[in-house]
Scaffold this motif. Sequence first.
Motif, PDB file in Angstrom:
ATOM      1  N   VAL A  17      12.977   3.161  -1.740  1.00 58.36           N
ATOM      2  CA  VAL A  17      11.794   2.572  -2.370  1.00 58.36           C
ATOM      3  C   VAL A  17      12.010   1.085  -2.623  1.00 58.36           C
ATOM      4  N   ALA A  18      13.203   0.717  -3.063  1.00 57.83           N
ATOM      5  CA  ALA A  18      13.478  -0.699  -3.307  1.00 57.83           C
ATOM      6  C   ALA A  18      13.388  -1.501  -2.015  1.00 57.83           C
ATOM      7  N   GLU A  19      13.902  -0.952  -0.926  1.00 52.77           N
ATOM      8  CA  GLU A  19      13.930  -1.675   0.340  1.00 52.77           C
ATOM      9  C   GLU A  19      12.586  -1.648   1.059  1.00 52.77           C
ATOM     10  N   GLN A  20      11.981  -0.484   1.159  1.00 48.92           N
ATOM     11  CA  GLN A  20      10.786  -0.316   1.978  1.00 48.92           C
ATOM     12  C   GLN A  20       9.487  -0.315   1.180  1.00 48.92           C
ATOM     13  N   GLY A  21       9.541   0.158  -0.039  1.00 49.92           N
ATOM     14  CA  GLY A  21       8.334   0.262  -0.845  1.00 49.92           C
ATOM     15  C   GLY A  21       7.737  -1.091  -1.197  1.00 49.92           C
ATOM     16  N   THR A  22       8.588  -2.073  -1.396  1.00 49.95           N
ATOM     17  CA  THR A  22       8.114  -3.413  -1.722  1.00 49.95           C
ATOM     18  C   THR A  22       7.262  -3.982  -0.593  1.00 49.95           C
ATOM     19  N   ALA A  23       7.734  -3.827   0.634  1.00 48.90           N
ATOM     20  CA  ALA A  23       6.979  -4.334   1.785  1.00 48.90           C
ATOM     21  C   ALA A  23       5.620  -3.643   1.882  1.00 48.90           C
ATOM     22  N   LEU A  24       5.598  -2.348   1.621  1.00 53.23           N
ATOM     23  CA  LEU A  24       4.331  -1.609   1.675  1.00 53.23           C
ATOM     24  C   LEU A  24       3.377  -2.081   0.572  1.00 53.23           C
ATOM     25  N   ALA A  25       3.905  -2.270  -0.619  1.00 56.93           N
ATOM     26  CA  ALA A  25       3.071  -2.735  -1.735  1.00 56.93           C
ATOM     27  C   ALA A  25       2.513  -4.134  -1.461  1.00 56.93           C
ATOM     28  N   LEU A  26       3.337  -5.012  -0.929  1.00 53.50           N
ATOM     29  CA  LEU A  26       2.873  -6.367  -0.623  1.00 53.50           C
ATOM     30  C   LEU A  26       1.803  -6.359   0.465  1.00 53.50           C
ATOM     31  N   ALA A  27       1.992  -5.536   1.472  1.00 55.21           N
ATOM     32  CA  ALA A  27       1.000  -5.439   2.545  1.00 55.21           C
ATOM     33  C   ALA A  27      -0.317  -4.892   2.001  1.00 55.21           C
ATOM     34  N   ALA A  28      -0.238  -3.912   1.112  1.00 49.74           N
ATOM     35  CA  ALA A  28      -1.449  -3.343   0.509  1.00 49.74           C
ATOM     36  C   ALA A  28      -2.147  -4.378  -0.364  1.00 49.74           C
ATOM     37  N   ARG A  29      -1.362  -5.130  -1.111  1.00 51.81           N
ATOM     38  CA  ARG A  29      -1.937  -6.167  -1.965  1.00 51.81           C
ATOM     39  C   ARG A  29      -2.689  -7.210  -1.132  1.00 51.81           C
ATOM     40  N   ASP A  30      -2.090  -7.546   0.019  1.00 54.42           N
ATOM     41  CA  ASP A  30      -2.704  -8.540   0.905  1.00 54.42           C
ATOM     42  C   ASP A  30      -3.818  -7.954   1.768  1.00 54.42           C
ATOM     43  N   MET A  31      -4.006  -6.637   1.693  1.00 55.69           N
ATOM     44  CA  MET A  31      -5.012  -5.915   2.478  1.00 55.69           C
ATOM     45  C   MET A  31      -4.880  -6.211   3.974  1.00 55.69           C
ATOM     46  N   ASN A  32      -3.634  -6.233   4.437  1.00 49.74           N
ATOM     47  CA  ASN A  32      -3.335  -6.481   5.846  1.00 49.74           C
ATOM     48  C   ASN A  32      -3.075  -5.136   6.510  1.00 49.74           C
ATOM     49  N   ASP A  33      -4.072  -4.633   7.232  1.00 49.88           N
ATOM     50  CA  ASP A  33      -3.973  -3.295   7.820  1.00 49.88           C
ATOM     51  C   ASP A  33      -2.784  -3.150   8.767  1.00 49.88           C
ATOM     52  N   THR A  34      -2.516  -4.168   9.560  1.00 53.65           N
ATOM     53  CA  THR A  34      -1.383  -4.108  10.496  1.00 53.65           C
ATOM     54  C   THR A  34      -0.068  -4.021   9.732  1.00 53.65           C
ATOM     55  N   ALA A  35       0.083  -4.865   8.725  1.00 54.04           N
ATOM     56  CA  ALA A  35       1.309  -4.866   7.923  1.00 54.04           C
ATOM     57  C   ALA A  35       1.456  -3.565   7.140  1.00 54.04           C
ATOM     58  N   ILE A  36       0.342  -3.010   6.663  1.00 51.60           N
ATOM     59  CA  ILE A  36       0.391  -1.729   5.946  1.00 51.60           C
ATOM     60  C   ILE A  36       0.911  -0.637   6.878  1.00 51.60           C
ATOM     61  N   GLY A  37       0.384  -0.607   8.090  1.00 54.35           N
ATOM     62  CA  GLY A  37       0.840   0.384   9.071  1.00 54.35           C
ATOM     63  C   GLY A  37       2.309   0.235   9.396  1.00 54.35           C
ATOM     64  N   GLU A  38       2.737  -1.003   9.613  1.00 56.22           N
ATOM     65  CA  GLU A  38       4.151  -1.248   9.938  1.00 56.22           C
ATOM     66  C   GLU A  38       5.061  -0.882   8.769  1.00 56.22           C
ATOM     67  N   ALA A  39       4.670  -1.277   7.563  1.00 59.18           N
ATOM     68  CA  ALA A  39       5.480  -0.969   6.378  1.00 59.18           C
ATOM     69  C   ALA A  39       5.494   0.528   6.097  1.00 59.18           C
ATOM     70  N   GLY A  40       4.360   1.177   6.287  1.00 56.50           N
ATOM     71  CA  GLY A  40       4.301   2.634   6.102  1.00 56.50           C
ATOM     72  C   GLY A  40       5.186   3.356   7.103  1.00 56.50           C
ATOM     73  N   ASN A  41       5.155   2.895   8.341  1.00 56.27           N
ATOM     74  CA  ASN A  41       6.024   3.491   9.357  1.00 56.27           C
ATOM     75  C   ASN A  41       7.497   3.266   9.033  1.00 56.27           C
ATOM     76  N   ALA A  42       7.836   2.078   8.561  1.00 52.69           N
ATOM     77  CA  ALA A  42       9.227   1.777   8.199  1.00 52.69           C
ATOM     78  C   ALA A  42       9.681   2.658   7.029  1.00 52.69           C
ATOM     79  N   LEU A  43       8.794   2.868   6.064  1.00 58.03           N
ATOM     80  CA  LEU A  43       9.111   3.737   4.927  1.00 58.03           C
ATOM     81  C   LEU A  43       9.338   5.172   5.398  1.00 58.03           C
ATOM     82  N   GLY A  44       8.439   5.662   6.235  1.00 59.13           N
ATOM     83  CA  GLY A  44       8.597   7.012   6.777  1.00 59.13           C
ATOM     84  C   GLY A  44       9.876   7.153   7.587  1.00 59.13           C
TER      85      GLY A  44
END
Length: 72
Positions: free
Chosen positions: A24-51
């Motif tokens: 969560v510390a490593e991958q969750g931050t990237a996902l949260a930042l992408a969601a905050r920025d509402m960047n669909d591509t970054a959300i997908g990439e960060a979600g995939n990295a978390l998974g």
Amino acid sequence: METVTIDNRSDFALWAIERAKQIVAEQGTALALAARDMNDTAIGEAGNALGQAIADAMLEVFDGLMDGLDAD
């Protein structure tokens, strides 16, 4: 990477908690930042990295368990 010996359920639970915190510390931050920025591509990439990090952790412990069986 540090090697951890898991001899019982309690050891596994502690390992799982610590590994989840790390993921969560490593991958969750990237996902949260992408969601905050509402960047669909970054959300997908960060979600995939978390998974992928979660899958890798599960394979890590599975491989360790299988190695333990091979030793018996």
